[in-house]
Design a protein around this motif. Sequence first.
Motif, PDB file in Angstrom:
ATOM      1  N   ASN A  57      -5.348  -1.622  -1.941  1.00  0.00           N
ATOM      2  CA  ASN A  57      -5.953  -1.006  -0.757  1.00  0.00           C
ATOM      3  C   ASN A  57      -6.481  -2.114   0.152  1.00  0.00           C
ATOM      4  O   ASN A  57      -7.670  -2.410   0.185  1.00  0.00           O
ATOM      5  N   TYR A 104       0.829  -1.210   0.000  1.00  0.00           N
ATOM      6  CA  TYR A 104       0.000   0.000   0.000  1.00  0.00           C
ATOM      7  C   TYR A 104       0.861   1.257   0.000  1.00  0.00           C
ATOM      8  O   TYR A 104       0.723   2.109  -0.859  1.00  0.00           O
ATOM      9  N   ARG A 134      -2.179  -1.390   4.994  1.00  0.00           N
ATOM     10  CA  ARG A 134      -2.291   0.061   5.172  1.00  0.00           C
ATOM     11  C   ARG A 134      -1.496   0.646   6.339  1.00  0.00           C
ATOM     12  O   ARG A 134      -1.158   1.836   6.293  1.00  0.00           O
TER      13      ARG A 134
END
Length: 606
Positions: free
Chosen positions: A570, A540, A575
């Motif tokens: 994503n 990410y 993340r």
Amino acid sequence: MPNLIEKLLILVAAVAVMSAPAGAVPPKISVVYPHLGDTLTTVDSTFILGSVTPGATLWINGSRTAVHEEGGFIAFLPVFPGAFNFELMAIIGSDTSVQVWPIYIRPHLEFSYDSLTIIKSQPGLTLGLRKGEILSVEFMGTPGCIASFSLPGIADSVPMAEILPVANSSRANSAFGTLAANSPKRFGGHYQGYMEVPETVLDDSLPVMFHLRAPTLAELVEILKKRPVENIDFAMLNLLRYESAAKSDSSGTFVRFNPSEYPSMVEFKDSVQTIRIGPGKGYITIFQPRGVLAQATGYEGDWLKLRLSPSEIGWVNKGSVRFLEKSRPPVISYPKTVRTTASDTDVTVIVPLAARHPFRIVEEDNKTLTIDLFGVNTDTDWIRYDSEDKLIRIITWRQVEPELFRLTIRTNHSIWGYDADYEGNIFRLKLRKPPKNVRKVKNLVIVIDPGHAADPGAVGPAGLKESEANLAIASALRDKLSAKGAEVIMTRDDMSHVPLYERPSIAKRYGADLFVSIHNNALPDGLNPFVNNGVSTYYYHPHSIGLARNIQRELRAATGLKDFGTYHGNLAVARPTQYPAVLVETAFIILPEQEALLKNPEFQKK
């Protein structure tokens, strides 16, 4: 002809079953996907997978289908809109089994010219808009007509334009397929319109009304003259039978102009708030902490519109914020100083502020980080550096526009990870120092995440659950890394349930240096698994792409499987910002040959 062949095969199978000797055991047929009665998206071909008794010959809808020695099969076959049956016939010697597997294929949206039709796009939505903003509306309807919308008592007839279709690629195909363009619906019927919000205060909700009128002969001639040849359908001439006939319908959307409760200050309630570019759309910034303040200026359904700066807006879910007193004014901070403090493991950049403001962190390159602080104006006279710090080369600032203050941090080493938060109203960005020897795993804290658990993930043709395959590979990787001196943390070491968002929390709690999530792949409906398969790796944040590329290269070499690509993805486990994080798809569990490989301990160790 194919339908005739299918019927003949089923007839032969039925005769074979009736004539089979007493005590004969017909072959078993088990379909894993699609599930019985599933509704699939609009596709013209899709895959079916499952298993039969090993050694059986299999036909599906008249096509001979290869069967793996363990009994698994997968086929990619044409399908048709509406109710659709896969008809499977398995044969071993004189023993035959037949199974009919019904599904439903969502049809293309098509319109006839025998009547006027309006299909609403977002029924039940309520919008709160302010002066100068744009109200945009759209609907699908009979092509070639004259469309408009109205707001009772505000706007009588706002014209709408028909948007002609173009060839494009589906979301699934553009990411995971061959990028081949889909054939568009040729003749349109997609109407869009807009108006600027006036000064009128409209606290009560008004419905947006849609109107569609059949064209006159002169209007239809002009419509056809403006269309490319490929978008002309002379069946539109049937509309002249209804010349000037009209249809109106409520859009299901309601609007309020300049609602009295806005603008209003809100406070973020969640500890990991995300600000989006539009309702339910992509991210502007992630991991906003609890207590951040922002000004809400309107809404769309369950989404609040935020004013971040004069030129930037963002959206958050209403349920994630607390409304403050209407009289509460926006807070503007004027930071006087920026300073750094260093420790053995990290360097912290400190910015004292008057409140908790939304922020955005962008990795411009592997040694440059920018921090945007919204609602902040410069009064900065001092930047103080810790003399013991060897990581940060220089920090600069500039006022991008009123209420948008930007810090640029340039480092001497590649960015390894970082964490941003508030301590009171003091903004703190902690930059992690890279490990002393990044080419060796000894003494590194490596978190391995076997994907899924209670949720089995994808299931192979012969029934292997992805969660089981992931755990076997993760366990083999743990043993290898531990033998090389790494401290390995598993997010799970059995089939216990671990919630998705708990997995990054485990990594943060143990101070992970690296995070690797193990998965095995499947495909969206409509993509050909014989063409689209192989190993793939996902990251990410830019500081993770080096790890992703290195792992992808090693996976290809070790497994001998095709290269399915390195992706920015994503994904929740990728993340977090504190460490390099990747997710790997080591094989395609839906392919019988690769499912068999995933059961092999030697393959798991690769």
